[in-house]
Every structure is written in C-alpha cells, then in structure tokens.
Enzyme design. Structure first.
Site, short mmCIF file in Angstrom:
data_model
loop_
_atom_site.label_atom_id
_atom_site.label_comp_id
_atom_site.label_asym_id
_atom_site.label_seq_id
_atom_site.Cartn_x
_atom_site.Cartn_y
_atom_site.Cartn_z
N GLU A 85 48.88 -89.06 50.52
CA GLU A 85 47.65 -88.39 50.96
C GLU A 85 47.53 -88.25 52.48
OE1 GLU A 85 45.35 -86.86 49.03
OE2 GLU A 85 46.84 -87.25 47.47
N SER A 379 34.63 -75.28 -1.08
CA SER A 379 33.44 -74.96 -1.87
C SER A 379 32.14 -75.42 -1.22
CB SER A 379 33.56 -75.57 -3.27
OG SER A 379 34.61 -74.96 -3.98
#
Length: 692
Positions: A85, A379
């Site tokens: 970083e 169903s």
C-alpha cells in the site's frame, strides 16, 4: 519530453496544493476536518437488531473493530501492508512525491485515471473522516486528504500512524482493522495468521467487497496471489514462502452470524440495511426492529433440521446422498452437497416475516434458500391456477376431464405430462382435482382459461420471477422465490389481499429518530369470495387430499395448504396456513437431484410444516376458524353430479358447497331424482323460507 514536462508540472501542482499556501488549499481548507479530531476519535456504534417484543436479537458488528497494539501485529502483516500500500511509508512525510509522479505518468500514458497515489496516512484520513471530507469533487477531496496526511505526520509518529491504520482500515464484510478481519474470516487472532491469510487481508484493501472471500472466493485467491508476488519482490517473503502460500486453500471460519438465533434472517437484514443506508449501516448505531418471534424462529429451525435428519436416517426409504459430519467443509455459494431446506413463516395480514430459516446450518452454507433461491414449485403453484379459474366464475363443482392429456405446441414436441392418479379416472370436480393434485385436470383447466390469466394471477399475488406463457407453468415449471410463493398464499387466508414479505418493520437512528418504516399497505389481489373458495379447497387438501400428513402428524387446528413435488422428486414443498400464520417448507438439493425414489411434498415437507405449527401453537392461543364472507351462496350439492342435492342423495355424500352469486346450480341431482310429491312440498317449503 513534452509529456514528461506535463507530468512534472501536474505533480508540482498537487504537491504545492498540499503544502498549504496555494489558492486550491485556501479554497478547501475550511472544508477539511481538523486532524486534532483523530486524537479524540472513537469508533462508530454498532447497529442492533431487535425482535418484535424488543429482545436484542443481534449486534450487527460484534467485535467488528478490535483495537490491538502494533507489537501484537506480526511482521508479515505490518511489513506486507507497507510493501503493497505504501512502499516508501517510512521515508515520506505523508505524501509520496515519487508515487504521485508515477501515478500521473501511468494515467497519462494509458489515457486513464486508474492509478492512485494514496499513502497510508492519506488512506487513514479517508477511513477516519469518510463523512467530513468534501464530497463535491474528487480533486478537492484528494487535496484535503493530502493536507490531512501532512498534519497526521506532524502529530503522530510513524509507528502510531501504522497502528491507527491497521486498526481502522475497512476489509469487507463489516470488518474494520486487521484483528477483527482475522477473527471474522479465519476465526483466529491476527498474531496467528499464515502468510497466505496475511496476503488475503492485504488484498482486500483495494476492493473490500469485490475481493470478499465469502462472496467471490476465486477473485480473492487471484488477488491474494498477486499480493504474494509483491511481497516476494519487496523481500517480505522468500520465493519459496510465497510459492508455498499460493498453494494454500481458502479456509474460512463460519461467519459471525452463525452463532446467533436467526443467522439467515440477520444476514438478510444486514444486506437490506446496507442497500438502504449504505455500506456502513452496520456501524451507524441503528436500532432495527423486526417482526421475528423468537419462539417461532426456534420452532422453525428445529422442525426443519429434524425432518432433514429423519430423511437422511432412512425413515422414508434408503437415502443415497452424502450426510454432513463433524468435518464438513463450508460452502461459499449455493452449491452445498448436502440435503437442504428452508422454512419461512409470515403474518398473512401484513407480510411480517415471523420466522426464517434459509438452510439446515448457516455455518455450512450461508446461501439463503428462502429469499435468494429460485426453485420450481411443482404442484404448490396449482392454487394460483385454480384461483384464476374461480375468478373467471367457474364453480368448484365443475367437472374436468382427468384422463391423460397431450398438448401439441407449434414447433415443439407433443407434451404429455405425467400424473400420479390412475389413467382410468375420467373426470374430477375442480375441488377434487386440487385436493388430489391431478396434473391432467389442471393442464386442461389451464388451457381452458388461458395461461396468460394464470400469469396475471401470479403477478397479482406478488410473484416477481419470470414466467413464460408455456402450458407447463400450470404444473409449477417456472421458478419462484420461496418467500414470495409463501406470501402469495397469504391472500387466500386474509380475504384476497397481497402482502409484501419483509423482515424489518422500523429503523431508528442512535437517538431514536425513525429513519424508515415498512409501509402499511395491502393491495387487493383477488375478490374476497374467490379467496375464500380457494381457501376452502385447500382445506380439503389437508383433510382428504395430498396433505393429510398434516393431520396424521397430530396438528388439528384450522389448516389449509398444498403439497408440491417436481419431476423426479427433486423438490418437496408444503405451503399452508392457519388463520393467523402462513408458512412454507421446501426440501431439496442446491443442485437439483432426486431426493428419494418416491419422495413427495406430502411425505417429506408436510410433516416438517406440521411439527412447526404444533410447536408454534403450544404457547399461543388457537385461532378461530375462517368465516366465509357474506357474499357467497351456499348450496347442498351431490359431488357426483355437481347439482343440488335431493332428499334421496346419500347423506354422507352431500356437501355444502360455496358459490359466487349467479354460479350456483339450479337443477337437482339427476342420479337421485325426487318424486312429484317430494318436489311439490320442497318447492313449497323453499317458497315459505324465501318469504321469511
């Protein structure tokens, strides 16, 4: 040469602005928060979730921000973050001039603005003051970050800055700081992470949610390996250590929600809050109120897991699939190899979710099968078809051909649906066809009224998934979101109103101000008389149809519902209701496959529904039975003919049937005709009753 001059000029502008004397700095100086606030900085408050009766259900960020001293953070983490970083962190004074020039050069030569130059102090400023930094434009915000970074360097030592940064940086999933992230992702303290795990934490900085290993494990590993290459290049790891770390598999600890009473519900609430209030919703001190009932939640979890384990034990036939053991590995997506299920219970009057279980074990799989899955309902979709037919004023006594049916679609093969009923069955009434779940009769009914009307009814009841106008949709071939299907049934129980299933009822800020409240609205989806007709037919499913397992399991309160089974027994459903609770159970595999050779919704799902309902009403009053609306007409009929019953019809066969006004039969049963005298006196009696 001209390009390099431009880069140098731009770098000079940025640095000059950061120095404090330029016009740009003068413009933004008043907008920048004072760095002195960092000394008094206190972490944000955790948002909390409450049940309906005010019990604390979950803290949305328990131990999500755990402050540790720099000495407790291992060198691989400290040096790794710096190497990736901010490689010149120990040398610059808050702004890395070389980094600025390098970033500008790469942006110009690539004709893009992708390369950043944020240092660790700049990132710290951005993470501590996300709301206070100017939002008007990127350049102004960046200048403010630079100014704060310089001031941070003046006020704190390098070690203090790094310690603050490693305790503050956001690493996805609501985890702030390396200690919270190590515990959240790996279930261990930061001091015990491996090089591969350290690299993964470092990888998350660039895109905390994009590289979140729970959401995107492959992307996370790819980014981790890139970080390992950087650590090797910068001398943080040897080549052998880096290559060995690349081979380490992703091992994630169960998420924090897994330890709670309603982990799937909490995860869903967290998703909704972040969508509604932003990614920091977990730490804004929100008070989140839900409709969840702790007793119902416990009953739902126990009923579902107990039934799944019964199926696996062989209680319903030989079970041939893997069963999770003590060493079962978590699944990071909807791909669990084990039998799964869901149970969701909703208040039919307002849509509040009273209990939600999205799977058998949150620690093994965080995929929510109630809210995130899309499954064929089989169903269990049929009540929507029959509701559409009844809405067209087709009486429940109407007889439909139940013999095998073939549908010839232009350009498609002839479709011949299978039916579990005997081929010799000639015809059934609408009521019996639904109770016995006749596929042939339902397909013919769908062709009669048109599949577009069926789709319209599904939409009116709240189903949002795609439903193509194919004949097979009447048998539940189109996928649905389970919670939406359960909410659709609510309309049959509440007089025809559509409700929206929702977990959150109200959100307050830390000071008690209401930020959001679930809208209290009910939209009529179908006529109240039609809703009751469907409800009455679904009561028959439970009493004498495919749902009799509910009664066999010992649940005797008013109940109505429908079973559902998809092709080859890949999905088992039961969706049912009492007057004050509608609930649905689904059991199946994430990657559809046969559960058992003869498995069905009636045998596999309905018992779990019954067990849940028995527990639900153990300590709550029994509801009063449904009352038919006054607009319906009641007529005693002989089901064999659908005609008005005569005095000669067998008493045990006569049924009091409900009809929409104007659809009731007027002719009398031809199988049991009355004599002339009986007919005369009956008409005389009917006339007298009409007068009074």
């Amino acid at each position: 040469m001209a390009t390099r001059f431009l880069v140098s000029a731009l770098a000079a502008v940025v640095v000059a602005s950061a120095a404090g004397g330029g016009l740009v700095t003068a413009t933004v100086h008043s907008d920048c928060p004072p760095v002195s606030a960092l000394k008094a900085y206190r972490p944000p408050q955790a948002s909390r979730v409450f049940t309906e009766d005010g019990q604390l259900l979950a803290d949305l960020s328990p131990q999500r921000r755990i402050v540790v001293g720099l000495d407790r953070i291992p060198a691989i983490v400290r040096d790794g973050f710096v190497a990736v970083e901010d490689r010149r962190f120990w040398k610059h004074d808050g702004v890395d001039l070389r980094g600025v020039a390098r970033a500008l050069w790469r942006d110009l030569t690539s004709l893009s603005l992708k390369e950043g130059f944020s240092t660790i102090p700049m990132q710290l400023a951005r993470n501590v003051f996300p709301e206070q930094l100017p939002r008007s434009e990127k350049f102004t915000r960046k200048i403010c970050e630079i100014r704060l970074a310089r001031q941070i360097e003046d006020e704190f030592t390098k070690r203090e800055i790094l310690e603050l940064y490693l305790n503050q940086i956001y690493l996805g999933g609501g985890l702030y700081g390396v200690e919270a992230a190590a515990q959240g992702y790996f279930g261990k303290e930061i001091s015990r992470v491996t090089p591969a795990e350290a690299a993964l934490l470092i990888a998350l900085v660039r895109s905390p949610e994009g590289y979140n290993p729970r959401k995107n494990p492959l992307l996370a590993i790819e980014r981790r390996n890139i970080v390992l290459d950087v650590l090797k290049r910068e001398g943080v790891l040897t080549e052998a250590e880096a290559e060995r770390a690349k081979t380490e598999p992703l091992r994630l600890a169960p998420p924090l929600e897994a330890a709670g009473r309603a982990p799937y519900a909490i995860a869903a609430i967290r998703r909704e809050l972040r969508e509604r209030f932003g990614p920091d919703a977990d730490i804004r001190g929100l008070r989140v109120y839900t409709g969840l009932d702790p007793a119902l939640q416990r009953a739902a979890q126990e009923a579902l897991v107990k039934q799944i384990e019964r199926i696996e034990s062989g209680a319903y036939g030989r079970y041939r699939h893997p069963v999770p053991g003590n060493g079962a590995a978590p699944a990071d997506s909807a791909a669990s190899p084990y039998l799964q299920g869901m149970l969701v219970a909703i208040d039919p009057h307002d849509g509040r979710i009273r209990a939600l279980v999205g799977g058998r074990d949150f620690a093994l799989s965080q995929f929510d099968r109630a809210l995130q899955a899309r499954r064929q309902p089989g169903s269990a979709f049929k009540p929507i078809v029959y509701a559409a037919a009844l809405q067209q004023r087709i009486p429940p006594t109407t007889r439909i051909d139940a013999a095998p049916v073939s549908i010839d679609n232009a350009g498609s093969p002839v479709w011949q649906p299978a039916d579990h009923l005997a081929d010799s069955l000639s015809s059934l009434t609408l009521r019996d066809a639904l109770a016995l779940s006749s596929n042939n009769a339902t397909v013919r009914l769908g062709q009669w009224i048109g599949v577009e009307r069926v789709i319209d009814m599904a939409r009116a009841l709240g189903l949002t998934t795609e439903i193509q106008p194919y004949p097979s949709i009447v048998l539940g071939s189109a996928e649905v979101i389970p919670a939406e299907l359960v909410a659709a049934y609510a309309a049959f129980a509440n007089g025809g109103y559509r409700v929206e299933p929702h977990l959150i009822t109200r959100v307050e800020d830390a000071h008690g101000n209401v930020l959001w409240q679930a809208p209290v609205e009910r939209r009529r989806a179908l006529d109240e008389n039609v809703a009751f007709l469907v409800l009455s037919m679904l009561e028959d499913v439970v009493e004498r149809g495919t749902g009799t397992a509910v009664r066999n399991a010992g649940f005797w309160l008013p109940a109505a519902g429908k079973t559902g089974t998809t092709n080859q027994s890949k999905d088992a459903w039961f969706v049912g209701m009492t007057p004050d609770l509608v609930a649905g159970v689904w059991i199946g595999f994430d990657r559809p496959q046969r559960i058992l050779p003869n498995g069905s919704g009636g045998s596999l799902a309905a018992p779990a529904w019954a067990e849940f309902m028995k527990a639900a009403y153990r300590n709550r009053p029994a509801p009063a039975a449904w009352v038919p609306p006054p607009g319906l007409v009641t007529v005693p009929v002989d089901p064999a003919t659908g005609s008005r019953a005569t005095h000669r019809c067998p008493v045990e066969d006569v049924r009091i049937e409900y009809f929409l006004p104007g659809t009731e039969p007027h002719e009398y049963c031809p199988l049991h005709p009355e004599s002339g005298a009986e007919r005369f006196f009956r008409r005389l009696w009917d006339g007298i009753r009409g007068i009074f």
